[in-house]
Design an enzyme around this catalytic site. Structure first.
Site, PDB file in Angstrom:
ATOM      1  N   ASN A   1      23.112  51.289  -8.461  1.00 52.89           N
ATOM      2  CA  ASN A   1      24.990  51.464  -7.835  1.00 52.89           C
ATOM      3  C   ASN A   1      24.589  50.897  -6.344  1.00 52.89           C
ATOM      4  O   ASN A   1      23.893  51.591  -6.338  1.00 52.89           O
ATOM      5  CB  ASN A   1      25.293  51.626  -8.466  1.00 52.89           C
ATOM      6  CG  ASN A   1      27.428  51.799  -8.899  1.00 52.89           C
ATOM      7  OD1 ASN A   1      27.589  50.549  -7.618  1.00 52.89           O
ATOM      8  ND2 ASN A   1      27.979  51.735  -9.734  1.00 52.89           N
TER       9      ASN A   1
ATOM     10  N   HIS B   1       7.997  64.848   5.606  1.00 51.18           N
ATOM     11  CA  HIS B   1       7.441  65.177   7.105  1.00 51.18           C
ATOM     12  C   HIS B   1       6.793  66.410   6.879  1.00 51.18           C
ATOM     13  O   HIS B   1       6.587  67.013   6.111  1.00 51.18           O
ATOM     14  CB  HIS B   1       8.411  65.257   7.698  1.00 51.18           C
ATOM     15  CG  HIS B   1       8.948  63.803   7.957  1.00 51.18           C
ATOM     16  ND1 HIS B   1       8.500  63.060   9.763  1.00 51.18           N
ATOM     17  CD2 HIS B   1       9.989  63.306   7.679  1.00 51.18           C
ATOM     18  CE1 HIS B   1       9.278  61.900   9.007  1.00 51.18           C
ATOM     19  NE2 HIS B   1      10.632  62.249   8.379  1.00 51.18           N
TER      20      HIS B   1
ATOM     21  N   THR C   1      13.815  68.219  -8.572  1.00 46.73           N
ATOM     22  CA  THR C   1      12.478  68.643  -7.511  1.00 46.73           C
ATOM     23  C   THR C   1      11.028  68.870  -8.543  1.00 46.73           C
ATOM     24  O   THR C   1       9.854  68.537  -8.210  1.00 46.73           O
ATOM     25  CB  THR C   1      12.055  70.497  -6.841  1.00 46.73           C
ATOM     26  OG1 THR C   1      12.466  71.147  -8.532  1.00 46.73           O
ATOM     27  CG2 THR C   1      13.353  70.365  -6.135  1.00 46.73           C
TER      28      THR C   1
ATOM     29  N   ARG D   1      18.119  71.521 -13.682  1.00 44.62           N
ATOM     30  CA  ARG D   1      17.439  72.178 -14.692  1.00 44.62           C
ATOM     31  C   ARG D   1      17.710  71.727 -16.049  1.00 44.62           C
ATOM     32  O   ARG D   1      19.077  71.483 -16.409  1.00 44.62           O
ATOM     33  CB  ARG D   1      17.686  73.834 -15.372  1.00 44.62           C
ATOM     34  CG  ARG D   1      17.486  74.311 -13.899  1.00 44.62           C
ATOM     35  CD  ARG D   1      16.380  75.334 -13.993  1.00 44.62           C
ATOM     36  NE  ARG D   1      16.421  76.047 -12.509  1.00 44.62           N
ATOM     37  CZ  ARG D   1      15.171  77.153 -11.713  1.00 44.62           C
ATOM     38  NH1 ARG D   1      14.244  76.189 -12.408  1.00 44.62           N
ATOM     39  NH2 ARG D   1      15.404  77.001 -11.229  1.00 44.62           N
TER      40      ARG D   1
HETATM   41  C1  LIG Z   1      25.451  53.394 -12.620  1.00 41.96           C
HETATM   42  C2  LIG Z   1      26.624  54.546 -12.834  1.00 41.96           C
HETATM   43  O1  LIG Z   1      25.809  55.590 -13.525  1.00 41.96           O
HETATM   44  S1  LIG Z   1      27.375  54.394 -11.914  1.00 41.96           S
HETATM   45  C3  LIG Z   1      27.978  55.972 -13.247  1.00 41.96           C
HETATM   46  C4  LIG Z   1      28.547  56.763 -12.063  1.00 41.96           C
HETATM   47  N1  LIG Z   1      28.678  58.447 -12.579  1.00 41.96           N
HETATM   48  C5  LIG Z   1      28.634  59.945 -12.580  1.00 41.96           C
HETATM   49  O2  LIG Z   1      27.563  59.665 -11.974  1.00 41.96           O
HETATM   50  C6  LIG Z   1      28.809  60.688 -13.304  1.00 41.96           C
HETATM   51  C7  LIG Z   1      27.768  61.278 -13.926  1.00 41.96           C
HETATM   52  N2  LIG Z   1      27.946  62.496 -15.193  1.00 41.96           N
HETATM   53  C8  LIG Z   1      27.803  63.534 -14.913  1.00 41.96           C
HETATM   54  O3  LIG Z   1      27.418  64.374 -14.050  1.00 41.96           O
HETATM   55  C9  LIG Z   1      28.171  64.296 -16.475  1.00 41.96           C
HETATM   56  O4  LIG Z   1      28.345  65.791 -16.543  1.00 41.96           O
HETATM   57  C10 LIG Z   1      27.257  64.639 -17.879  1.00 41.96           C
HETATM   58  C11 LIG Z   1      26.261  63.596 -17.781  1.00 41.96           C
HETATM   59  C12 LIG Z   1      25.223  65.568 -16.989  1.00 41.96           C
HETATM   60  C13 LIG Z   1      27.941  65.331 -18.716  1.00 41.96           C
HETATM   61  O5  LIG Z   1      27.183  66.106 -19.490  1.00 41.96           O
HETATM   62  P1  LIG Z   1      27.781  66.805 -20.647  1.00 41.96           P
HETATM   63  O6  LIG Z   1      26.542  67.191 -21.892  1.00 41.96           O
HETATM   64  O7  LIG Z   1      28.868  65.772 -21.137  1.00 41.96           O
HETATM   65  O8  LIG Z   1      28.268  67.575 -20.406  1.00 41.96           O
HETATM   66  P2  LIG Z   1      29.614  68.785 -20.168  1.00 41.96           P
HETATM   67  O9  LIG Z   1      30.701  68.041 -19.343  1.00 41.96           O
HETATM   68  O10 LIG Z   1      30.077  69.503 -21.875  1.00 41.96           O
HETATM   69  O11 LIG Z   1      29.208  70.307 -19.218  1.00 41.96           O
HETATM   70  C14 LIG Z   1      28.357  70.884 -19.709  1.00 41.96           C
HETATM   71  C15 LIG Z   1      28.282  71.809 -18.328  1.00 41.96           C
HETATM   72  O12 LIG Z   1      27.298  71.514 -17.210  1.00 41.96           O
HETATM   73  C16 LIG Z   1      28.182  71.156 -16.566  1.00 41.96           C
HETATM   74  N3  LIG Z   1      27.596  70.273 -15.386  1.00 41.96           N
HETATM   75  C17 LIG Z   1      27.934  68.894 -15.716  1.00 41.96           C
HETATM   76  N4  LIG Z   1      27.673  67.764 -15.472  1.00 41.96           N
HETATM   77  C18 LIG Z   1      27.559  68.854 -14.293  1.00 41.96           C
HETATM   78  C19 LIG Z   1      26.548  69.202 -13.135  1.00 41.96           C
HETATM   79  N5  LIG Z   1      26.394  67.187 -12.480  1.00 41.96           N
HETATM   80  N6  LIG Z   1      26.013  69.883 -12.015  1.00 41.96           N
HETATM   81  C20 LIG Z   1      25.888  70.543 -12.793  1.00 41.96           C
HETATM   82  N7  LIG Z   1      26.089  71.128 -13.403  1.00 41.96           N
HETATM   83  C21 LIG Z   1      27.327  70.250 -14.710  1.00 41.96           C
HETATM   84  C22 LIG Z   1      29.200  71.298 -16.430  1.00 41.96           C
HETATM   85  O13 LIG Z   1      29.746  72.958 -15.726  1.00 41.96           O
HETATM   86  C23 LIG Z   1      29.263  72.329 -17.544  1.00 41.96           C
HETATM   87  O14 LIG Z   1      29.208  73.861 -17.909  1.00 41.96           O
HETATM   88  P3  LIG Z   1      29.585  75.644 -18.221  1.00 41.96           P
HETATM   89  O15 LIG Z   1      29.348  75.147 -19.310  1.00 41.96           O
HETATM   90  O16 LIG Z   1      29.459  76.462 -17.504  1.00 41.96           O
HETATM   91  O17 LIG Z   1      31.238  74.544 -17.914  1.00 41.96           O
END
Ligand SMILES: CC(=O)SCCNC(=O)CCNC(=O)[C@H](O)C(C)(C)COP(=O)(O)OP(=O)(O)OC[C@H]1O[C@@H](n2cnc3c(N)ncnc32)[C@H](O)[C@@H]1OP(=O)(O)O
Length: 218
Positions: A99, A129, A179, A194
């Site tokens: 993307n 670096h 990392t 993680r």
């Molecule tokens: C080509 C393309 O890809 S375009 C589309 C672009 N889209 C994106 O970039 C969206 C990416 N999606 C994410 O990051 C999502 O959060 C996913 C896929 C990781 C979600 O995974 P799920 O298993 O559904 O996670 P869920 O929403 O249940 O969260 C579980 C825990 O992880 C945490 N968590 C979820 N995503 C993240 C993140 N990116 N960073 C840090 N923590 C996160 C949540 O806060 C939650 O923590 P909690 O239990 O303490 O509240």
């Protein structure tokens, strides 16, 4: 899969060739060497031309990818603006989608598998670096390979550092900094990334069955 067979180092002097070989091998090399810089400019010209293409210029897009990358599979689409360091250290499998605003610093090999999805503003940074200021000022760098295995999805703003392998089918949450290696089939999030949990059948939504049933009913 188109494999780029031309020798991109053929025009380097022996001294330039030494720096190039050290770079690709993951050893400390002189990033500021004029011949490394010349190769960087060649890549910049190619990705600038790529980014200027219109969406229907499929043939031209494919021709530039084949010139820029070491290898590129079928059905690969990269949104503008794509930027990279050398280009020719990047291999991309088939059916990959990258993307907007991806940056790949490929001083060491970057290998991207089949069906890899890369969200907007992702950085694959193989290069460090030197930590010592005098060496850094003199242009010392060291790069390590990055491997993104088949079926990985990198969320928006993910950063992957050199030396990392992300296992088949893994999902990396938005904004994560990877990392260390991530195993296959898990969701990993955070800085440093993680493992959150494995991806299991419980994550299935029934989408494929619905589409198959819809198509069968046509
Ligand atoms: C080509 C393309 O890809 S375009 C589309 C672009 N889209 C994106 O970039 C969206 C990416 N999606 C994410 O990051 C999502 O959060 C996913 C896929 C990781 C979600 O995974 P799920 O298993 O559904 O996670 P869920 O929403 O249940 O969260 C579980 C825990 O992880 C945490 N968590 C979820 N995503 C993240 C993140 N990116 N960073 C840090 N923590 C996160 C949540 O806060 C939650 O923590 P909690 O239990 O303490 O509240």
């Amino acid at each position: 899969m188109t494999q780029n067979n031309y020798d991109v180092t053929a025009d380097l002097t022996p001294e330039g060739r030494v720096e190039w070989d050290l770079m690709v091998a993951g050893e400390v090399y002189q990033d500021s060497h004029p011949e490394i810089e010349r190769k960087r400019v060649e890549a910049k010209k190619l990705f600038r031309a790529y980014n200027a293409l219109d969406y229907d210029q499929e043939t031209e897009r494919r021709a530039i990818m084949e010139q820029l990358f070491a290898a590129v599979g079928d059905d690969v689409f990269i949104e503008p603006n794509f930027r990279c360091e050398m280009g020719r250290n990047i291999s991309i499998g088939s059916h990959a989608y990258i993307n907007f605003d991806c940056v790949m610093l490929d001083n060491a090999p970057i290998t991207i598998g089949d069906y890899v999805w890369i969200a907007p503003m992702v950085g694959l940074f193989a290069t460090n670096h030197a930590l010592d200021f005098e060496e850094r000022k003199a242009g010392a760098c060291q790069a390590k390979p990055i491997v993104i295995e088949d079926g990985v999805w990198l969320g928006g703003h993910v950063t992957v550092l050199g030396g990392v392998t992300i296992g088949r089918g893994a999902v990396i949450g938005a904004g994560s900094v990877v990392t260390h290696d991530i195993p296959a089939g898990v969701i990993a999030v955070g800085n440093p990334a993680r493992v959150l949990r494995p991806i299991t059948d419980a994550d299935k939504t029934g989408f494929c069955e619905r589409i198959a049933a819809r198509d069968a009913a046509r």
